[in-house]
Write a protein that holds these residues in place. Structure first.
Motif, PDB file in Angstrom:
ATOM      1  N   VAL A 170     -11.770   3.411  -4.627  1.00 34.36           N
ATOM      2  CA  VAL A 170     -11.301   2.377  -3.705  1.00 34.36           C
ATOM      3  C   VAL A 170      -9.813   2.602  -3.477  1.00 34.36           C
ATOM      4  CG1 VAL A 170     -11.019  -0.104  -3.349  1.00 34.36           C
ATOM      5  CG2 VAL A 170     -13.020   0.754  -4.576  1.00 34.36           C
ATOM      6  N   VAL A 171      -9.409   2.611  -2.212  1.00 35.29           N
ATOM      7  CA  VAL A 171      -8.000   2.807  -1.881  1.00 35.29           C
ATOM      8  C   VAL A 171      -7.464   1.493  -1.311  1.00 35.29           C
ATOM      9  CG1 VAL A 171      -6.339   4.105  -0.491  1.00 35.29           C
ATOM     10  CG2 VAL A 171      -8.410   5.234  -1.358  1.00 35.29           C
ATOM     11  N   ILE A 172      -6.565   0.866  -2.074  1.00 33.57           N
ATOM     12  CA  ILE A 172      -5.910  -0.363  -1.631  1.00 33.57           C
ATOM     13  C   ILE A 172      -4.518   0.033  -1.163  1.00 33.57           C
ATOM     14  CG2 ILE A 172      -5.026  -2.619  -2.310  1.00 33.57           C
ATOM     15  CD1 ILE A 172      -7.200  -2.677  -4.476  1.00 33.57           C
ATOM     16  N   THR A 173      -4.218  -0.192   0.095  1.00 32.85           N
ATOM     17  CA  THR A 173      -2.920   0.166   0.642  1.00 32.85           C
ATOM     18  C   THR A 173      -2.105  -1.093   0.885  1.00 32.85           C
ATOM     19  OG1 THR A 173      -3.940   2.059   1.738  1.00 32.85           O
ATOM     20  CG2 THR A 173      -1.730   1.422   2.489  1.00 32.85           C
ATOM     21  N   PRO A 174      -1.039  -1.261   0.109  1.00 31.51           N
ATOM     22  CA  PRO A 174      -0.174  -2.420   0.358  1.00 31.51           C
ATOM     23  C   PRO A 174       0.761  -2.118   1.521  1.00 31.51           C
ATOM     24  CG  PRO A 174       0.616  -1.202  -1.542  1.00 31.51           C
ATOM     25  CD  PRO A 174      -0.633  -0.509  -1.060  1.00 31.51           C
ATOM     26  N   GLU A 175       1.345  -3.172   2.082  1.00 33.79           N
ATOM     27  CA  GLU A 175       2.396  -2.950   3.064  1.00 33.79           C
ATOM     28  C   GLU A 175       3.518  -2.218   2.351  1.00 33.79           C
ATOM     29  OE1 GLU A 175       3.329  -6.837   4.559  1.00 33.79           O
ATOM     30  OE2 GLU A 175       1.613  -6.834   5.911  1.00 33.79           O
ATOM     31  N   LYS A 176       4.228  -1.364   3.064  1.00 30.16           N
ATOM     32  CA  LYS A 176       5.256  -0.529   2.437  1.00 30.16           C
ATOM     33  C   LYS A 176       6.357  -1.373   1.801  1.00 30.16           C
ATOM     34  CE  LYS A 176       3.830   3.609   3.135  1.00 30.16           C
ATOM     35  NZ  LYS A 176       3.303   4.323   2.024  1.00 30.16           N
ATOM     36  N   ASN A 177       6.649  -1.035   0.549  1.00 29.54           N
ATOM     37  CA  ASN A 177       7.749  -1.638  -0.191  1.00 29.54           C
ATOM     38  C   ASN A 177       8.165  -0.597  -1.221  1.00 29.54           C
ATOM     39  OD1 ASN A 177       9.512  -3.018  -1.815  1.00 29.54           O
ATOM     40  ND2 ASN A 177       8.244  -4.847  -1.996  1.00 29.54           N
ATOM     41  N   SER A 178       9.022   0.334  -0.811  1.00 30.80           N
ATOM     42  CA  SER A 178       9.321   1.508  -1.615  1.00 30.80           C
ATOM     43  C   SER A 178       9.835   1.186  -3.015  1.00 30.80           C
ATOM     44  CB  SER A 178      10.320   2.409  -0.890  1.00 30.80           C
ATOM     45  OG  SER A 178      11.517   1.697  -0.650  1.00 30.80           O
ATOM     46  N   ARG A 179      10.431   0.044  -3.207  1.00 36.63           N
ATOM     47  CA  ARG A 179      10.964  -0.313  -4.530  1.00 36.63           C
ATOM     48  C   ARG A 179       9.856  -0.464  -5.564  1.00 36.63           C
ATOM     49  NH1 ARG A 179      13.854  -5.563  -3.836  1.00 36.63           N
ATOM     50  NH2 ARG A 179      13.328  -5.595  -6.032  1.00 36.63           N
ATOM     51  N   HIS A 180       8.664  -0.831  -5.122  1.00 35.78           N
ATOM     52  CA  HIS A 180       7.601  -1.153  -6.072  1.00 35.78           C
ATOM     53  C   HIS A 180       6.389  -0.225  -5.987  1.00 35.78           C
ATOM     54  CE1 HIS A 180       9.812  -4.778  -6.944  1.00 35.78           C
ATOM     55  NE2 HIS A 180       9.795  -5.113  -5.671  1.00 35.78           N
ATOM     56  N   GLU A 181       6.440   0.799  -5.141  1.00 37.11           N
ATOM     57  CA  GLU A 181       5.264   1.655  -4.930  1.00 37.11           C
ATOM     58  C   GLU A 181       4.765   2.311  -6.214  1.00 37.11           C
ATOM     59  OE1 GLU A 181       4.694   4.155  -1.282  1.00 37.11           O
ATOM     60  OE2 GLU A 181       6.766   3.519  -0.958  1.00 37.11           O
ATOM     61  N   LEU A 182       5.661   2.855  -7.015  1.00 44.37           N
ATOM     62  CA  LEU A 182       5.252   3.539  -8.234  1.00 44.37           C
ATOM     63  C   LEU A 182       4.588   2.564  -9.209  1.00 44.37           C
ATOM     64  CD1 LEU A 182       5.232   6.282  -9.647  1.00 44.37           C
ATOM     65  CD2 LEU A 182       7.440   5.696 -10.644  1.00 44.37           C
ATOM     66  N   PHE A 183       5.152   1.387  -9.357  1.00 45.46           N
ATOM     67  CA  PHE A 183       4.572   0.357 -10.225  1.00 45.46           C
ATOM     68  C   PHE A 183       3.167  -0.006  -9.767  1.00 45.46           C
ATOM     69  CE2 PHE A 183       4.057  -4.332 -10.887  1.00 45.46           C
ATOM     70  CZ  PHE A 183       3.817  -4.286 -12.255  1.00 45.46           C
ATOM     71  N   ILE A 184       2.995  -0.197  -8.464  1.00 44.83           N
ATOM     72  CA  ILE A 184       1.680  -0.568  -7.918  1.00 44.83           C
ATOM     73  C   ILE A 184       0.675   0.576  -8.117  1.00 44.83           C
ATOM     74  CG2 ILE A 184       0.432  -1.090  -5.781  1.00 44.83           C
ATOM     75  CD1 ILE A 184       3.017  -2.631  -4.893  1.00 44.83           C
ATOM     76  N   MET A 185       1.121   1.823  -7.889  1.00 43.17           N
ATOM     77  CA  MET A 185       0.222   2.979  -8.050  1.00 43.17           C
ATOM     78  C   MET A 185      -0.297   3.109  -9.477  1.00 43.17           C
ATOM     79  SD  MET A 185       1.963   6.083  -6.051  1.00 43.17           S
ATOM     80  CE  MET A 185       2.610   5.837  -4.417  1.00 43.17           C
ATOM     81  N   LEU A 186       0.570   2.869 -10.446  1.00 45.48           N
ATOM     82  CA  LEU A 186       0.200   3.099 -11.843  1.00 45.48           C
ATOM     83  C   LEU A 186      -0.417   1.869 -12.516  1.00 45.48           C
ATOM     84  CD1 LEU A 186       3.257   5.268 -12.916  1.00 45.48           C
ATOM     85  CD2 LEU A 186       0.993   6.018 -12.152  1.00 45.48           C
ATOM     86  N   ALA A 187      -0.398   0.726 -11.834  1.00 45.28           N
ATOM     87  CA  ALA A 187      -0.901  -0.521 -12.427  1.00 45.28           C
ATOM     88  C   ALA A 187      -2.406  -0.496 -12.690  1.00 45.28           C
ATOM     89  CB  ALA A 187      -0.538  -1.709 -11.539  1.00 45.28           C
ATOM     90  N   GLY A 188      -3.182   0.213 -11.884  1.00 50.38           N
ATOM     91  CA  GLY A 188      -4.631   0.288 -12.116  1.00 50.38           C
ATOM     92  C   GLY A 188      -4.948   0.993 -13.422  1.00 50.38           C
TER      93      GLY A 188
END
Length: 186
Positions: free
Chosen positions: A68-86
């Motif tokens: 499943v690919v969940i794409t958030p609206e762009k927010n470069s400050r938090h992208e890495l955190f969101i990617m690794l949270a799963g």
């Protein structure tokens, strides 16, 4: 397949998702399949929680054979955190169950899901994180060459495991080939 939009979030179901799930049901017992889906839900909830914590909004959700690919609206400050949270959510569940001495197969599926999602394929969290850190840098080509070599070796090892241990490794081998082929546009 077609997509639908609900409350500014687009949802799409790819045919590959249906094919992968059919293979899972053909090759595993129902109990294992249901545990697998529960572990996947934990993984995706990790991403959703990270999006919520960072104040983000979900742009799209796509169900593919690779996950499943969940794409958030762009927010470069938090992208890495969101990617690794799963993967982080799966690891937390694994460690909590390990400490308490419970879980059996469910505990191991959480660990396997975390490891799988941290593999360096662009469609997975690990590859997306590497891309976020290296794209546009002088090291991008070198990193991509090293990662392609690792992916080819991994597919080779999985193929050997299929011959040595049989059907248990077929879905993982098929997934590695699907990831490699879809990444290369072959």
């Amino acid at each position: 397949m077609n997509s639908i939009t609900i409350r500014k979030t687009t949802y799409r179901l790819d045919f590959s998702f249906l094919v992968f799930n059919a293979l899972i049901f053909l090759m595993r017992e129902n109990d294992t399949v249901m545990m697998f889906y529960a572990v996947c839900v934990i993984h995706e909830l990790g991403h959703l929680l990270a999006i919520g914590i960072t104040g983000g909004k979900i742009k799209s959700v796509v169900f593919r054979g690779t996950g499943v690919v969940i794409t958030p609206e762009k927010n470069s400050r938090h992208e890495l955190f969101i990617m690794l949270a799963g993967a982080g959510a799966n690891l937390i569940v694994f460690f909590l169950m390990s400490i308490s001495g419970i879980g059996g197969m469910f505990r191991l599926l959480n660990l396997c899901t975390a490891i799988y999602n941290l593999l360096p394929y662009r469609q997975l969290d690990g590859g997306s994180a590497i891309g976020l850190l290296t794209d546009g840098t002088p090291y991008e080509r070198t990193v991509n060459a090293v990662l392609t070599t690792i992916k080819l070796i991994l597919s080779g090892v999985l193929l050997i495991l299929v011959f040595l241990y049989g059907f248990d490794f077929v879905p993982v081998f098929i997934m590695s080939v699907m990831l490699l082929v879809s990444e290369r546009g072959i």
